[in-house]
Design an enzyme around this catalytic site. Structure first.
Site, short mmCIF file in Angstrom:
data_model
loop_
_atom_site.label_atom_id
_atom_site.label_comp_id
_atom_site.label_asym_id
_atom_site.label_seq_id
_atom_site.Cartn_x
_atom_site.Cartn_y
_atom_site.Cartn_z
N LYS A 193 -32.45 -24.78 -8.23
CA LYS A 193 -31.93 -23.65 -7.44
C LYS A 193 -30.46 -23.92 -7.17
O LYS A 193 -30.09 -24.72 -6.32
CB LYS A 193 -32.67 -23.47 -6.11
CG LYS A 193 -32.39 -22.08 -5.56
CD LYS A 193 -32.33 -21.95 -4.08
CE LYS A 193 -31.11 -22.32 -3.34
NZ LYS A 193 -29.91 -21.49 -3.57
N GLY A 246 -26.61 -31.15 -0.20
CA GLY A 246 -26.09 -30.08 0.64
C GLY A 246 -25.85 -30.58 2.05
O GLY A 246 -25.71 -31.79 2.28
N SER A 247 -25.85 -29.67 2.99
CA SER A 247 -25.50 -30.04 4.36
C SER A 247 -26.63 -30.80 5.05
O SER A 247 -27.81 -30.65 4.70
CB SER A 247 -25.17 -28.78 5.15
OG SER A 247 -26.32 -27.95 5.21
N THR A 248 -26.25 -31.56 6.04
CA THR A 248 -27.24 -32.32 6.82
C THR A 248 -28.20 -31.36 7.53
O THR A 248 -29.40 -31.62 7.62
CB THR A 248 -26.50 -33.23 7.81
OG1 THR A 248 -25.76 -34.19 7.05
CG2 THR A 248 -27.45 -33.95 8.74
N GLY A 251 -30.71 -30.25 5.10
CA GLY A 251 -31.54 -31.41 4.76
C GLY A 251 -32.63 -31.63 5.80
O GLY A 251 -33.79 -31.92 5.47
N GLU A 269 -29.12 -35.83 -0.30
CA GLU A 269 -27.71 -36.24 -0.33
C GLU A 269 -26.98 -35.24 0.56
O GLU A 269 -26.88 -34.06 0.19
CB GLU A 269 -27.15 -36.16 -1.75
CG GLU A 269 -27.71 -37.18 -2.72
CD GLU A 269 -27.10 -38.55 -2.53
OE1 GLU A 269 -26.36 -38.77 -1.57
OE2 GLU A 269 -27.39 -39.42 -3.37
N CYS A 304 -18.07 -33.92 -0.43
CA CYS A 304 -18.91 -34.63 0.55
C CYS A 304 -18.26 -35.94 0.98
O CYS A 304 -18.34 -36.32 2.15
CB CYS A 304 -20.29 -34.88 -0.04
SG CYS A 304 -20.23 -35.72 -1.63
N GLU A 401 -17.93 -32.32 10.10
CA GLU A 401 -17.51 -32.13 8.71
C GLU A 401 -16.90 -30.73 8.58
O GLU A 401 -17.57 -29.72 8.81
CB GLU A 401 -18.73 -32.25 7.77
CG GLU A 401 -18.34 -32.13 6.32
CD GLU A 401 -19.54 -32.19 5.37
OE1 GLU A 401 -20.56 -31.53 5.65
OE2 GLU A 401 -19.45 -32.90 4.35
P1 NAD Z 1 -25.90 -25.98 2.20
O1 NAD Z 1 -26.74 -27.01 2.85
O2 NAD Z 1 -25.54 -24.77 2.95
O3 NAD Z 1 -26.62 -25.45 0.86
C1 NAD Z 1 -27.03 -26.34 -0.16
C2 NAD Z 1 -28.16 -25.69 -0.94
O4 NAD Z 1 -29.28 -25.53 -0.07
C3 NAD Z 1 -27.82 -24.29 -1.47
O5 NAD Z 1 -28.39 -24.12 -2.74
C4 NAD Z 1 -28.50 -23.38 -0.46
O6 NAD Z 1 -28.84 -22.12 -0.97
C5 NAD Z 1 -29.73 -24.19 -0.12
N1 NAD Z 1 -30.35 -23.86 1.17
C6 NAD Z 1 -29.74 -23.41 2.29
N2 NAD Z 1 -30.65 -23.18 3.26
C7 NAD Z 1 -31.85 -23.51 2.75
C8 NAD Z 1 -33.19 -23.47 3.25
N3 NAD Z 1 -33.46 -23.08 4.49
N4 NAD Z 1 -34.18 -23.89 2.43
C9 NAD Z 1 -33.93 -24.31 1.17
N5 NAD Z 1 -32.69 -24.32 0.64
C10 NAD Z 1 -31.67 -23.94 1.41
O7 NAD Z 1 -24.62 -26.75 1.66
P2 NAD Z 1 -23.39 -26.16 0.85
O8 NAD Z 1 -22.54 -25.36 1.78
O9 NAD Z 1 -23.87 -25.52 -0.40
O10 NAD Z 1 -22.64 -27.50 0.43
C11 NAD Z 1 -21.82 -28.20 1.29
C12 NAD Z 1 -22.54 -29.40 1.87
O11 NAD Z 1 -23.05 -30.20 0.81
C13 NAD Z 1 -21.61 -30.31 2.65
O12 NAD Z 1 -22.25 -30.71 3.84
C14 NAD Z 1 -21.41 -31.50 1.72
O13 NAD Z 1 -21.06 -32.69 2.37
C15 NAD Z 1 -22.73 -31.58 1.06
N6 NAD Z 1 -22.64 -32.31 -0.20
C16 NAD Z 1 -23.15 -33.59 -0.25
C17 NAD Z 1 -23.04 -34.34 -1.42
C18 NAD Z 1 -23.60 -35.73 -1.51
O14 NAD Z 1 -23.74 -36.24 -2.62
N7 NAD Z 1 -23.95 -36.38 -0.42
C19 NAD Z 1 -22.42 -33.79 -2.54
C20 NAD Z 1 -21.91 -32.50 -2.45
C21 NAD Z 1 -22.03 -31.76 -1.28
#
Ligand code: NAD
Length: 499
Positions: A193, A246-248, A251, A269, A304, A401
């Site tokens: 996804k 994605g975001s904490t 997560g 992550e 990130c 962040e």
């Molecule tokens: P996000 O958490 O908003 O979204 C990430 C993914 O999760 C997207 O595909 C989104 O559609 C999905 N998502 C959102 N809500 C969801 C839910 N309720 N259920 C299932 N899936 C859901 O993050 P973002 O804005 O896309 O990315 C930025 C974040 O990603 C930052 O916090 C960044 O630090 C982190 N990030 C971490 C790493 C790492 O390796 N640690 C790498 C890149 C980005």
């Protein structure tokens, strides 16, 4: 489309004009609209133009894809294939990505605004990741346990089953590769996804995966929103593993969904607020300042592991910050299609407004704005390098962040204070340390609570070294052999031997 190597802004513009975009989901070997016909609009943030109306999948599509993935896994055409067979297919996929790398890079640039030179670097990382896992999977041995002669204890490593990979928009295809390469190499069926903000390269990847020969249902791509199709995958009773970047905050939600459903494995992550420590004993402060600026302004700060907290020994702070400002001046945003641009556009209106809101808070909290702070005039979403000095650990801009080109500079007087400030964070993804003193380097490296520590560099890495965080930055590792552990389980086989 035919791939020639574009060299100039005009070449990239011509390539962009000739692109055909795939906007349908890829489910069970078929490109298809969402079951309910819904779409989402994906926009080029550098121009404000609509790129495509992309299928916006929901629970019904998730159910269809999960059923197809399960059938594929149980059928064994991929999961039971000899590792050398999986290797051959994944190497073919890597080759196809190489052939189409300019197109793939362009899709990421158009979709989320990063400079095309940076996207090309991502392609090298993504292709290298595919190759690494393809090459390594037929070189891993199981174990024979030292049980004694009356029994044979085998320890086998087996795929988990159906893996849902949910990825962000900041490195769309590279984050995808970090997840899908080890998962597929291990024999799983993978449902990807992509972020709703950057689905285009993932959909192109689907057609390359089909061409490479991945069997029906083994790799599927479901574009859509997190709260719809992402949540449906996370709550599914037949997904065995959620592999998330994605975001904490999201997560944490995924862990709850796993608890509410089938206790699927959740590999996260997440975010960061990484400290970058500069000690006064550094010899070449110009070089360090250049890296400190690059650590936050690369990819518009949408990284990130951005070095968003710069901790500088007070005896050199004033002079050092001046050098960082000079480096930042050379990193102004430009047209993402211009190969000379260092920074591009911010991914969308929401993120743009969020970054500006943090900048406003920084000013209100009394941090000293040294450069930047204002968005450039539209229609593109551009924010120049922004530097705050005099930040303290009780300020919002020093703790949260921001995920944008905003640097917070802190001062410290001792090694202990530097380590305390560095570790005073919910996050623990990366940390940087600049010093000539090997004793100090070893001491501080051990004290830093961080998944990775960069000593006298920022973000040097390759496929052989694991990547991941501690604390609220995550709970597993991408890249290297270690990432296979996220996508496989041990099976112990006990065979009693007839005396
Ligand atoms: P996000 O958490 O908003 O979204 C990430 C993914 O999760 C997207 O595909 C989104 O559609 C999905 N998502 C959102 N809500 C969801 C839910 N309720 N259920 C299932 N899936 C859901 O993050 P973002 O804005 O896309 O990315 C930025 C974040 O990603 C930052 O916090 C960044 O630090 C982190 N990030 C971490 C790493 C790492 O390796 N640690 C790498 C890149 C980005």
């Amino acid at each position: 489309m035919t791939q020639t190597a574009p060299q100039s802004l005009a070449d990239w513009q011509a390539l962009a004009a000739a692109l055909t975009l795939e906007s349908r989901a890829y489910i069970n070997d078929t490109f298809t609209d969402a079951a309910d016909g819904a779409t989402l609009t994906t926009i080029n943030p550098a121009t404000g133009e609509t790129l495509a109306e992309v299928a916006s999948c929901d629970a019904a599509d998730a159910d269809t894809a999960v059923a197809a993935a399960r059938r594929a896994f149980d059928g064994g055409e991929w999961s039971q294939l000899a590792p050398a067979g999986r290797k051959a297919v994944l190497l073919r996929l890597a080759e196809l990505m190489e052939t189409h790398k300019h197109e793939l890079a362009l899709l990421d640039t158009l979709d989320m605004g990063k400079p095309v030179s940076s996207s090309l670097g991502d392609m090298a990382g993504a292709i290298g990741c595919l190759r690494h896992h393809a090459e390594s999977i037929d070189k891993l041995y199981g174990e024979v346990a030292p049980t004694g002669n009356s029994a044979l204890g085998l320890v086998l490593r087996e795929p988990l089953g159906v893996v849902a990979s949910i990825v962000p928009w900041n490195f769309p295809l590279m984050m995808t590769a970090w997840k899908i390469a080890p998962a597929l190499a291990a024999g799983n069926s993978v449902i990807l996804k992509p972020s709703e903000k950057s689905p285009l390269s993932a959909l192109r990847l689907a057609s390359l995966a089909r061409e490479a020969g991945l069997p029906r249902g083994v790799f599927q791509v479901l574009p859509g929103f997190g709260h719809t199709v992402g949540k449906a995958l996370a709550l599914s009773m037949d997904v065995d593993c959620l592999a998330f970047t994605g975001s904490t905050a999201v997560g944490k939600q995924l862990m709850q969904y796993a608890g509410q459903s089938n206790l699927k494995k959740v590999f996260l992550e997440c975010g960061g607020k990484s400290p970058n420590l500069v000690f006064a004993d550094c010899k070449d402060l110009d070089r360090v300042a250049q890296h400190a600026a690059g650590a936050i302004f690369h990819n518009q700060g949408e990284v990130c592991i951005a070095g968003s907290r710069l901790l500088v020994e007070n005896s050199i702070r004033e002079a050092f910050v001046d050098k960082v400002l000079a480096a930042a001046e050379r990193m102004q945003p430009g047209d993402p299609l211009d190969p000379a641009s260092f920074m591009g556009a911010i991914v969308d209106d929401t993120q743009h407004a969020r970054i500006l809101d943090y900048i406003r808070k920084g000013v209100e909290e009394g941090a000293r704005l040294r450069t930047g702070g204002q968005a450039l005039d539209g229609p593109g979403l551009f924010i120049p390098p922004t530097v705050f000095d005099g930040v303290t650990d009780d300020m919002v801009i020093g703790r949260e962040e921001i995920f944008g080109p905003v640097l917070s500079v802190f001062g410290f007087d001792s090694e202990e204070e530097a380590v305390r400030l560095a570790n005073d964070s919910d996050y623990g993804l990366a940390a940087g340390l600049w010093s000539q003193d090997i004793d100090r380097i070893m001491r501080v490296t051990r004290w830093l609570r961080s998944g990775q520590v960069f000593v006298n560099n920022w973000a040097e890495m390759d496929q052989t070294v694991p990547f991941g965080g501690v604390k609220q930055s995550g709970n597993g590792r991408d890249k290297s052999h270690h990432s296979l552990e996220e996508y496989s389980d041990l099976k112990s086989v006990w065979m009693t031997l007839t005396p």
